[in-house]
Write an enzyme that holds these catalytic residues in place. Structure first.
Site, short mmCIF file in Angstrom:
data_model
loop_
_atom_site.label_atom_id
_atom_site.label_comp_id
_atom_site.label_asym_id
_atom_site.label_seq_id
_atom_site.Cartn_x
_atom_site.Cartn_y
_atom_site.Cartn_z
N SER A 1 6.08 10.79 4.01
CA SER A 1 7.26 10.16 3.42
C SER A 1 7.14 10.10 1.89
O SER A 1 8.15 10.18 1.18
CB SER A 1 7.50 8.77 4.01
OG SER A 1 6.51 7.87 3.59
N HIS B 1 -1.77 4.43 -3.36
CA HIS B 1 -2.52 3.56 -2.46
C HIS B 1 -1.68 2.33 -2.12
O HIS B 1 -1.09 1.72 -3.03
CB HIS B 1 -3.84 3.14 -3.11
CG HIS B 1 -4.68 2.31 -2.20
ND1 HIS B 1 -5.38 2.85 -1.14
CD2 HIS B 1 -4.89 0.97 -2.16
CE1 HIS B 1 -6.00 1.87 -0.50
NE2 HIS B 1 -5.72 0.73 -1.09
C1 GAR Z 1 1.03 5.57 2.42
O1 GAR Z 1 1.33 4.22 2.64
C2 GAR Z 1 -0.09 5.74 1.42
O2 GAR Z 1 -0.07 4.77 0.41
C3 GAR Z 1 -1.29 5.58 2.31
O3 GAR Z 1 -0.97 6.28 3.46
C4 GAR Z 1 0.44 6.22 3.67
C5 GAR Z 1 0.95 7.63 3.87
O4 GAR Z 1 2.29 7.64 4.21
N1 GAR Z 1 -2.45 6.09 1.67
C6 GAR Z 1 -3.66 5.57 1.81
O5 GAR Z 1 -3.91 4.63 2.52
C7 GAR Z 1 -4.75 6.26 1.00
N2 GAR Z 1 -5.89 5.41 0.84
P1 GAR Z 1 3.16 8.98 4.09
O6 GAR Z 1 2.38 10.08 4.83
O7 GAR Z 1 4.42 8.64 4.80
O8 GAR Z 1 3.35 9.29 2.65
#
Ligand code: GAR
Length: 192
Positions: A14, A112
């Site tokens: 996302s 993050h």
């Molecule tokens: C997001 O919330 C990002 O901040 C987190 O994973 C999710 C990915 O969502 N990242 C971490 O925790 C890294 N340490 P997405 O695939 O929908 O972008």
């Protein structure tokens, strides 16, 4: 000239979508040239393909958490050959080390889901809830060899509400992430 981006992600993508959206509505003068994932079934790859963006799987050799150094060197070479200006980690759950860091100094960003330095590591939203934090948020930072430890570029605050579950809190953090990441990329570009 428009910025050439590479996006690395392990999950739904996302945040990668929020970068696509910012490009499409003119907030970000950039092109996502390639999306790479360590999971062949990660939806981030599907989002890239639907847009006609090159989407590739990185074979981490069966390691669950490790990002093998030889693979990082290969990825660095590939991204250099594609004239990538900036690498955006978007939900990428492996630690980037020297081979990639040295190839893209000050040009690798991560998002993050917490107000770093609080709650580094996995499921930062659950960590915030368990700690009884009254507010949390999200951070975009430069990537260094540590875990979520690089210099902070921008942050957004999210209140923790009575009755929040890990899911409701993460969903509210993600709303802010999707606004923050494109803005932080712009800010990082202005510092190059
Ligand atoms: C997001 O919330 C990002 O901040 C987190 O994973 C999710 C990915 O969502 N990242 C971490 O925790 C890294 N340490 P997405 O695939 O929908 O972008």
């Amino acid at each position: 000239m428009s910025l050439r981006l590479a996006v690395l992600g392990s999950g739904s993508g996302s945040n990668c979508q929020s970068i696509f959206n910012a490009i499409d509505d003119g907030r970000l003068d950039a092109e996502v040239v390639i999306v790479l994932s360590d999971h062949e079934d990660a939806y981030i790859l599907e989002r890239a393909r639907q847009r006609g963006v090159r989407a590739e799987v990185m074979d981490c050799g069966g390691y669950k958490n490790k990002f093998p150094l030889e693979l990082q060197a290969e990825v660095a070479e590939k991204l250099k050959a594609l004239n990538i200006d900036m690498v955006c980690l978007a939900g990428f759950m492996r630690l980037v080390k020297e081979p990639l860091l040295a190839a893209f100094p000050n040009r690798i960003l991560n998002i993050h889901p917490a107000l770093l330095p609080a709650f580094p590591g996995v499921e930062a939203w659950t960590q915030a809830l368990n700690a009884g934090a009254k507010q949390t948020g999200c951070t975009v930072h430069y990537v260094d060899a540590g875990m979520d430890s690089g210099e902070i570029i921008m942050q957004a605050y999210v209140p923790v509400k009575e009755g929040d579950t890990p899911e409701t809190l993460h969903a509210r953090i993600q709303v802010q992430e999707h606004i923050l990441y494109p803005a932080a990329i712009l800010s990082a570009v202005s510092r190059l």
